[in-house]
Design an enzyme around this catalytic site. Structure first.
Site, PDB file in Angstrom:
ATOM      1  N   SER A 137      15.424  60.626  -3.653  1.00 24.61           N
ATOM      2  CA  SER A 137      15.132  59.354  -3.024  1.00 24.61           C
ATOM      3  C   SER A 137      13.812  58.724  -3.467  1.00 24.61           C
ATOM      4  CB  SER A 137      15.090  59.536  -1.505  1.00 24.61           C
ATOM      5  OG  SER A 137      14.036  60.424  -1.132  1.00 24.61           O
TER       6      SER A 137
ATOM      7  N   SER B 262      14.562  65.261  -4.374  1.00 25.05           N
ATOM      8  CA  SER B 262      14.081  63.874  -4.457  1.00 25.05           C
ATOM      9  C   SER B 262      12.848  63.673  -5.323  1.00 25.05           C
ATOM     10  CB  SER B 262      13.810  63.332  -3.051  1.00 25.05           C
ATOM     11  OG  SER B 262      15.023  63.164  -2.353  1.00 25.05           O
TER      12      SER B 262
ATOM     13  N   LYS C  32       5.100  56.494  -2.438  1.00 25.58           N
ATOM     14  CA  LYS C  32       6.427  56.333  -1.838  1.00 25.58           C
ATOM     15  C   LYS C  32       6.272  55.786  -0.425  1.00 25.58           C
ATOM     16  CE  LYS C  32      10.679  59.064  -1.033  1.00 25.58           C
ATOM     17  NZ  LYS C  32      11.271  60.423  -1.161  1.00 25.58           N
TER      18      LYS C  32
END
Length: 546
Positions: free
Chosen positions: A224, A248, A146
């Site tokens: 996210s 997330s 990420k």
């Protein structure tokens, strides 16, 4: 039968005291070390040292003989299956990386899962893996990161205007540990701007899609950690890592048929990750099944001098064994007898989700060692988990960014409203919220878990607030073939028990083995570059993340 799960030996009151200390630390600039957690000494441990971590990854249960359909397609292999082939010299890391790069080239123009593909570096690392010493089950395995994790010499933008040109001088601790375990980094993945929503541009234009409905941009892919989930679900990476502050990891895992593990607060160091909320930021893996999640977490977890939240914890147990199904007379059973708490209303209704939950619980009940128990919600549950107290996290979010909130709001893009909310909350509201969190934790630890060992959840937020572990995994599909997932939450450091339950469920179901159809091929297209906006210097980033 293996040793007892770690939750049998953890002092719950000590965990409560630690949470209180972390609340103080967040107000004191994260300089206060939290007290250690008491534990028994009979657990099978994997110490945080690199050598011991690699030994923990090189054990028989970390390798799984591939399914025939997976052996025919390297991009279909789980970590454990690919590791088996690599160890048997039937597959090279370079071949595996090339298979994923080919899929990225063919399909990421549709998926838009990546911010940056590191093709040359990944191939070079794969060739080094072929020549170098074996590290264990992650040796030569392609993973994605990420884009809020620091990666040395590689842009780390948090998909934001503020960090548009930031290139970290070192790796985040979790990334460094994955590399040390032999993992190959394929690239940085798209995410919600500053980790606040599903993946969009900083201006709010949708980018990453759900791998199960790639032509319907309105299907929620989860956020996210959207890009990591889409990359893994779309078979453009074997596994990946994300962060969770308010769902997330679990949300995109449930949305895309993955197994996502949010560890206990501090189990994985958050050093070198662009922060969101100090007392709620959790790094963790998004994987294809429980075994892969256990392999990833084994590599990432452990004490880190750079993160006080990771210090003084019980050592990491043998998560890979915990994620290995146990058989008795050719029938799967739980590794440890486990009471699974079912909250009121969990199966109510006739929707596809309700029906999947009903079938899920009915199936669990057939596995020896499972006891389903109805558990009531603790007193004042709605009030303590609602927005009144939950929104105090916004204060922690805004405080380190106040100099930038005062100068130019355009740098925060589409997420600016929540940052302003945090800036406008008073200190009294923050303190009241912290007290409410401790009261909620006390009631969860003493009341909810008095009757069960793990608990089903409809929402990740309460356990995010408390720093307790949870695991998301698939339990079915809608009529339109959109994944349906669920979440189990556990006691502090109960990742081993959570993994054991999911391993047994996945050994007797095949939801987690199903994959989305490939989308139409399209030219590779990276997500849109943000417009010119305020940027941070390396020194300013260091001030925010120290």
């Amino acid at each position: 039968m293996s040793v007892e799960p770690l939750d049998r030996s953890v002092d719950r009151r000590a965990f409560l005291a630690r949470a209180a200390a972390l609340a103080v630390a967040s107000a004191a600039g994260a300089t206060v070390a939290a007290p250690p957690i008491a534990m028994a000494s009979n657990a099978l441990l994997a110490s945080p040292g690199a050598g011991n971590r690699n030994r923990a990854l090189d054990q028989p249960n970390a390798y799984t003989k591939p399914r025939p359909e997976a052996a025919a397609d390297p991009a279909e292999l789980t970590i454990a299956e690919a590791a088996w082939l690599i160890r048997a010299n039937k597959l090279t890391a370079e071949q595996l990386v090339e298979a994923y790069l080919a899929r990225i080239s063919a399909y990421d123009g549709i998926y838009q899962a990546f911010n940056l593909v590191l093709a040359d570096a990944a191939l070079a690392a794969a060739r080094d893996a072929v020549r170098g010493p074996r590290h264990g089950a992650l040796h030569g395995i392609p993973v994605v990161i990420k884009d809020n994790y620091y990666t040395e010499g590689v842009p780390t933008t948090a998909n934001s205007f503020l960090f548009k040109d930031f290139v970290p001088p070192y790796d985040a601790t979790a990334v460094a540990r994955l590399r040390a375990s032999g993992a190959v980094i394929l690239g940085k993945t798209q995410m919600g701007p500053l980790a606040t929503t599903r993946a969009t541009t900083p201006a709010g234009v949708i980018t990453t899609v759900n791998a199960w409905t790639p032509t319907n941009r309105n299907t929620d892919p989860g956020g996210s950690s959207t890009g990591t989930a889409t990359a893994v679900a779309g078979r453009m990476a074997t596994s990946g890592i994300g962060t969770q502050t308010g769902g997330s990891i679990t949300a995109p895992s449930n949305a895309q048929n993955l197994t996502g593990l949010k560890p206990t607060m501090g189990r994985v160091s958050a050093a070198g990750i662009i922060p969101l909320t100090y007392t709620r930021d959790h790094p963790g893996p998004l994987a294809r099944d429980a075994k892969d999640a256990a392999i990833m977490l084994t590599a990432m977890a452990g004490e880190d001098p750079a993160d006080p939240r990771s210090q003084g914890l019980p050592d990491v147990p043998n998560l890979i064994d915990a994620a290995t199904a146990v058989y008795q007379r050719n029938r799967v059973k739980l590794r440890w007898n486990t009471r699974i708490g079912v909250l009121p209303g969990f199966t109510n209704g006739t929707s596809a989700t309700a029906l999947a939950r009903q079938a899920y619980l009915a199936h669990l009940a057939t596995i020896p060692g499972v006891t389903l128990v109805d558990v009531p919600l603790p007193d004042e549950w709605s009030q303590l988990t609602g927005s009144t107290f939950n929104n105090v996290r916004l204060t922690e979010r805004s405080e380190p960014f106040m100099p930038y909130l005062r100068t130019d709001l355009r740098g925060f893009g589409v997420s600016v409203t929540s940052w302003l909310q945090g800036a406008l909350l008073g200190g009294n509201e923050f303190l009241t919220g912290q007290r409410a969190k401790l009261l909620l934790m006390e009631r969860v630890l003493n009341d909810l878990f008095d009757a069960c060992d793990v608990v089903v959840q409809t929402d990740p937020v309460p356990f995010d607030i408390l720093g307790l572990p949870e695991i998301a995994f698939p339990i079915g599909f809608t009529a339109a073939k959109v994944p349906i997932g669920t979440i189990l939450g556990g006691l502090p450091y109960a990742e081993d028990r959570l993994l054991s339950v999911v391993a047994a469920y996945q050994a007797t179901t095949d939801w987690h083995l199903q994959r989305p159809a490939d989308p139409p091929a399209a030219p590779t297209a990276r997500s849109q570059a943000p417009a010119e906006a305020p940027r941070l210097t390396a020194e300013q980033v260091a001030e925010l993340t120290q």
